[in-house]
Design an enzyme around this catalytic site. Structure first.
Site, PDB file in Angstrom:
ATOM      1  N   CYS A  76       0.866  -1.185   0.000  1.00  0.00           N
ATOM      2  CA  CYS A  76       0.000   0.000   0.000  1.00  0.00           C
ATOM      3  C   CYS A  76       0.900   1.232   0.000  1.00  0.00           C
ATOM      4  CB  CYS A  76      -0.953  -0.023   1.193  1.00  0.00           C
ATOM      5  SG  CYS A  76      -0.127   0.048   2.791  1.00  0.00           S
ATOM      6  N   ARG A  77       0.464   2.305   0.574  1.00  0.00           N
ATOM      7  CA  ARG A  77       1.263   3.533   0.581  1.00  0.00           C
ATOM      8  C   ARG A  77       2.404   3.449   1.587  1.00  0.00           C
ATOM      9  NH1 ARG A  77       2.030   8.546   2.888  1.00  0.00           N
ATOM     10  NH2 ARG A  77       0.731   8.042   4.660  1.00  0.00           N
TER      11      ARG A  77
END
Length: 117
Positions: A76-77
């Site tokens: 993800c981020r």
């Protein structure tokens, strides 16, 4: 003897730093899953990643469409959503789950590229 408690439990994945993560996915035969939003994905993702939005109401149903016999590599981020998603991957039957440590922020800080197409 030292033990890394992040290595494997029922709710954790094997954490890989960007260089090791890249080496594994470059070998092929894996399912690379970006659990960020479609907007984040469009702004830059790892080549060949499939976008399955963690916040989508049908997230778990989408996971059931994947091959549970093949390893899954997730990111993800920053690593928070991918860490939260591990239990959902396990719930649908995945055993081999690898997570990008520090997410796309770490990936990019280590000089790895992100696709925007």
């Amino acid at each position: 003897m030292l033990y890394n408690c992040n290595w494997y439990t029922d709710t954790s994945a094997i954490l890989l730093e960007p260089k090791a993560f890249s080496a594994k996915i470059d070998k092929g035969g894996v399912q690379l899953i970006d659990v960020r939003t479609p907007k984040e994905y469009a702004e830059g993702h790892i080549e060949n990643a499939i976008n399955i939005n963690y916040y989508s109401k049908n997230f778990e149903d989408s996971l059931k469409l994947l091959d549970i016999k093949k390893p899954v590599y997730i990111y993800c981020r920053s690593g928070k959503r991918s860490a939260k998603s591990v239990s959902k991957f396990r719930a649908v039957g995945f055993d081999s789950i690898y997570e990008l440590e520090g997410g796309m922020l770490n990936w990019r800080s280590e000089g790895f590229k992100a696709n925007t197409n």
